[in-house]
Design a protein around this motif. Structure first.
Motif, PDB file in Angstrom:
ATOM      1  N   UNK A  50       0.723  -1.116   0.404  1.00  7.10           N
ATOM      2  CA  UNK A  50       0.048   0.027   0.084  1.00  7.10           C
ATOM      3  C   UNK A  50       0.354   1.092   0.217  1.00  7.10           C
ATOM      4  N   UNK A  51       2.236   1.109   0.668  1.00  2.98           N
ATOM      5  CA  UNK A  51       3.045   2.310   0.205  1.00  2.98           C
ATOM      6  C   UNK A  51       3.674   2.404  -0.241  1.00  2.98           C
ATOM      7  N   UNK A  52       3.916   1.576  -1.037  1.00  6.29           N
ATOM      8  CA  UNK A  52       4.121   1.604  -2.916  1.00  6.29           C
ATOM      9  C   UNK A  52       3.537   2.302  -3.459  1.00  6.29           C
ATOM     10  N   UNK A  53       2.142   1.642  -3.623  1.00  4.95           N
ATOM     11  CA  UNK A  53       1.724   2.155  -4.519  1.00  4.95           C
ATOM     12  C   UNK A  53       0.488   2.756  -3.800  1.00  4.95           C
ATOM     13  N   UNK A  54       0.789   3.924  -2.628  1.00  2.77           N
ATOM     14  CA  UNK A  54       0.590   5.780  -2.693  1.00  2.77           C
ATOM     15  C   UNK A  54       1.654   6.665  -2.777  1.00  2.77           C
ATOM     16  N   UNK A  55       2.705   6.027  -3.301  1.00  5.08           N
ATOM     17  CA  UNK A  55       4.049   6.540  -3.439  1.00  5.08           C
ATOM     18  C   UNK A  55       4.207   7.106  -4.690  1.00  5.08           C
ATOM     19  N   UNK A  59       3.943  10.489  -6.761  1.00  5.39           N
ATOM     20  CA  UNK A  59       4.792  10.667  -8.243  1.00  5.39           C
ATOM     21  C   UNK A  59       4.142  11.200  -9.363  1.00  5.39           C
ATOM     22  N   UNK A  60       2.626  10.452  -9.611  1.00  5.87           N
ATOM     23  CA  UNK A  60       2.490  10.811 -10.877  1.00  5.87           C
ATOM     24  C   UNK A  60       1.312  11.973 -10.414  1.00  5.87           C
ATOM     25  N   UNK A  61       0.587  12.082  -9.050  1.00  7.64           N
ATOM     26  CA  UNK A  61      -0.261  13.183  -8.865  1.00  7.64           C
ATOM     27  C   UNK A  61       0.852  14.654  -9.236  1.00  7.64           C
ATOM     28  N   UNK A  62       1.906  14.639  -8.599  1.00  8.92           N
ATOM     29  CA  UNK A  62       3.340  15.896  -8.703  1.00  8.92           C
ATOM     30  C   UNK A  62       3.640  16.048 -10.166  1.00  8.92           C
ATOM     31  N   UNK A  63       3.990  15.273 -11.335  1.00  8.60           N
ATOM     32  CA  UNK A  63       4.096  15.085 -12.216  1.00  8.60           C
ATOM     33  C   UNK A  63       3.179  15.798 -13.304  1.00  8.60           C
ATOM     34  N   UNK A  86      12.413  19.325 -20.290  1.00  8.30           N
ATOM     35  CA  UNK A  86      12.352  18.595 -19.171  1.00  8.30           C
ATOM     36  C   UNK A  86      12.213  17.132 -18.148  1.00  8.30           C
ATOM     37  N   UNK A  87      12.658  17.351 -17.116  1.00 10.43           N
ATOM     38  CA  UNK A  87      13.244  16.354 -17.000  1.00 10.43           C
ATOM     39  C   UNK A  87      12.528  15.819 -15.277  1.00 10.43           C
ATOM     40  N   UNK A  88      12.321  14.603 -15.205  1.00  7.34           N
ATOM     41  CA  UNK A  88      11.596  14.193 -14.363  1.00  7.34           C
ATOM     42  C   UNK A  88      12.197  12.434 -13.613  1.00  7.34           C
ATOM     43  N   UNK A  89      11.677  12.515 -12.640  1.00  6.48           N
ATOM     44  CA  UNK A  89      11.894  10.680 -12.019  1.00  6.48           C
ATOM     45  C   UNK A  89      11.071  10.572 -11.753  1.00  6.48           C
ATOM     46  N   UNK A  90      11.504   8.877 -12.431  1.00  5.56           N
ATOM     47  CA  UNK A  90      10.377   7.480 -12.333  1.00  5.56           C
ATOM     48  C   UNK A  90      11.059   6.800 -11.779  1.00  5.56           C
ATOM     49  N   UNK A  91      11.018   5.643 -11.021  1.00  5.61           N
ATOM     50  CA  UNK A  91      10.938   4.459 -10.349  1.00  5.61           C
ATOM     51  C   UNK A  91      13.170   5.044  -9.798  1.00  5.61           C
ATOM     52  N   UNK A  92      13.022   5.362  -9.465  1.00  3.85           N
ATOM     53  CA  UNK A  92      14.362   6.191  -9.234  1.00  3.85           C
ATOM     54  C   UNK A  92      14.973   6.153 -10.266  1.00  3.85           C
ATOM     55  N   UNK A  93      14.695   6.994 -11.695  1.00  5.83           N
ATOM     56  CA  UNK A  93      15.811   7.215 -12.393  1.00  5.83           C
ATOM     57  C   UNK A  93      15.301   8.764 -13.073  1.00  5.83           C
ATOM     58  N   UNK A  94      17.072   9.403 -13.521  1.00  9.93           N
ATOM     59  CA  UNK A  94      15.658  10.609 -13.550  1.00  9.93           C
ATOM     60  C   UNK A  94      15.686  10.442 -15.708  1.00  9.93           C
ATOM     61  N   UNK A  95      14.576  10.823 -16.114  1.00  7.59           N
ATOM     62  CA  UNK A  95      14.338  10.729 -17.583  1.00  7.59           C
ATOM     63  C   UNK A  95      13.449  11.995 -18.171  1.00  7.59           C
ATOM     64  N   UNK A  97      10.884  14.519 -19.229  1.00  9.50           N
ATOM     65  CA  UNK A  97       9.833  14.438 -19.032  1.00  9.50           C
ATOM     66  C   UNK A  97       8.367  14.321 -19.499  1.00  9.50           C
ATOM     67  N   UNK A  98       9.058  14.070 -21.399  1.00  6.14           N
ATOM     68  CA  UNK A  98       8.503  14.261 -22.556  1.00  6.14           C
ATOM     69  C   UNK A  98       7.623  12.120 -22.411  1.00  6.14           C
ATOM     70  N   UNK A  99       8.853  11.794 -22.210  1.00  3.37           N
ATOM     71  CA  UNK A  99       9.059  10.021 -22.119  1.00  3.37           C
ATOM     72  C   UNK A  99       8.406   9.557 -20.932  1.00  3.37           C
ATOM     73  N   UNK A 100       8.063  11.018 -19.977  1.00  2.00           N
ATOM     74  CA  UNK A 100       7.628   9.661 -18.630  1.00  2.00           C
ATOM     75  C   UNK A 100       5.685  10.258 -18.998  1.00  2.00           C
ATOM     76  N   UNK A 101       5.741  11.433 -18.904  1.00  2.00           N
ATOM     77  CA  UNK A 101       4.766  11.253 -20.148  1.00  2.00           C
ATOM     78  C   UNK A 101       3.984  10.314 -20.975  1.00  2.00           C
ATOM     79  N   UNK A 102       4.472  10.006 -21.811  1.00  2.00           N
ATOM     80  CA  UNK A 102       4.151   8.828 -22.438  1.00  2.00           C
ATOM     81  C   UNK A 102       4.124   7.632 -21.754  1.00  2.00           C
ATOM     82  N   UNK A 103       5.127   7.095 -20.405  1.00  2.00           N
ATOM     83  CA  UNK A 103       5.376   6.011 -19.788  1.00  2.00           C
ATOM     84  C   UNK A 103       3.677   5.676 -19.163  1.00  2.00           C
ATOM     85  N   UNK A 104       3.518   7.350 -18.434  1.00  2.00           N
ATOM     86  CA  UNK A 104       1.790   7.169 -17.409  1.00  2.00           C
ATOM     87  C   UNK A 104       0.745   7.085 -17.849  1.00  2.00           C
ATOM     88  N   UNK A 105       1.051   7.549 -19.730  1.00  2.00           N
ATOM     89  CA  UNK A 105       0.020   7.118 -20.292  1.00  2.00           C
ATOM     90  C   UNK A 105      -0.379   5.745 -20.950  1.00  2.00           C
TER      91      UNK A 105
END
Length: 127
Positions: A50-55, A59-63, A86-95, A97-105
């Motif tokens: 639950x902690x991992x899911x909430x975290x 992260x997604x909401x902040x992005x 733009x740069x963001x963090x996903x799964x402890x990696x800096x990526x 931002x446009x690639x993160x948006x794609x992955x989240x979608x």
């Protein structure tokens, strides 16, 4: 000889195992398992998952809060790198931002696929 802490090799192994566990948990949840079923499958506590899911949800909401949405481009207002992306963090990696948006979608980016925009705006994160 004095020791200054745990062996670095053990720390690396522990971190690698944690990353593998988290990836496996994400995969199980994506497949439709409930948090309780996932906890039982991976032999970890319900609260741990639950902690991992909430975290991850936080992260997604902040992005997405850092995306200024308009009719055209959704401009990322978070950190930028030296090249203007733009740069963001996903799964402890800096990526990027446009690639993160794609992955989240849409999910993981297939190997060899480029994530490009017709607008050619480096700060655009509209999927």
């Amino acid at each position: 000889m004095a020791r200054c802490g745990p062996c670095p090799l053990k720390i690396m192994a522990r971190n690698k195992n944690t990353k593998q566990l988290e990836a496996s948990i994400r995969e199980s949840l994506s497949a439709g398992l409930t948090i309780s079923e996932c906890a039982e499958k991976h032999h970890v506590g319900h609260e741990s998952i639950k902690r991992r899911v909430d975290a991850r949800a936080a992260l997604i909401k902040r992005f997405w809060e850092k995306a200024s949405k308009s009719e055209g481009c959704w401009i990322y207002t978070g950190y930028k790198d030296d090249t203007g992306y733009g740069i963001a963090c996903l799964d402890a990696k800096t990526i990027k931002a446009h690639r993160m948006a794609y992955q989240l979608t849409f999910g993981e980016i297939p190997v060899g696929l480029l994530v490009c925009h017709k607008c050619d705006n480096r700060l655009c994160v509209r999927p």
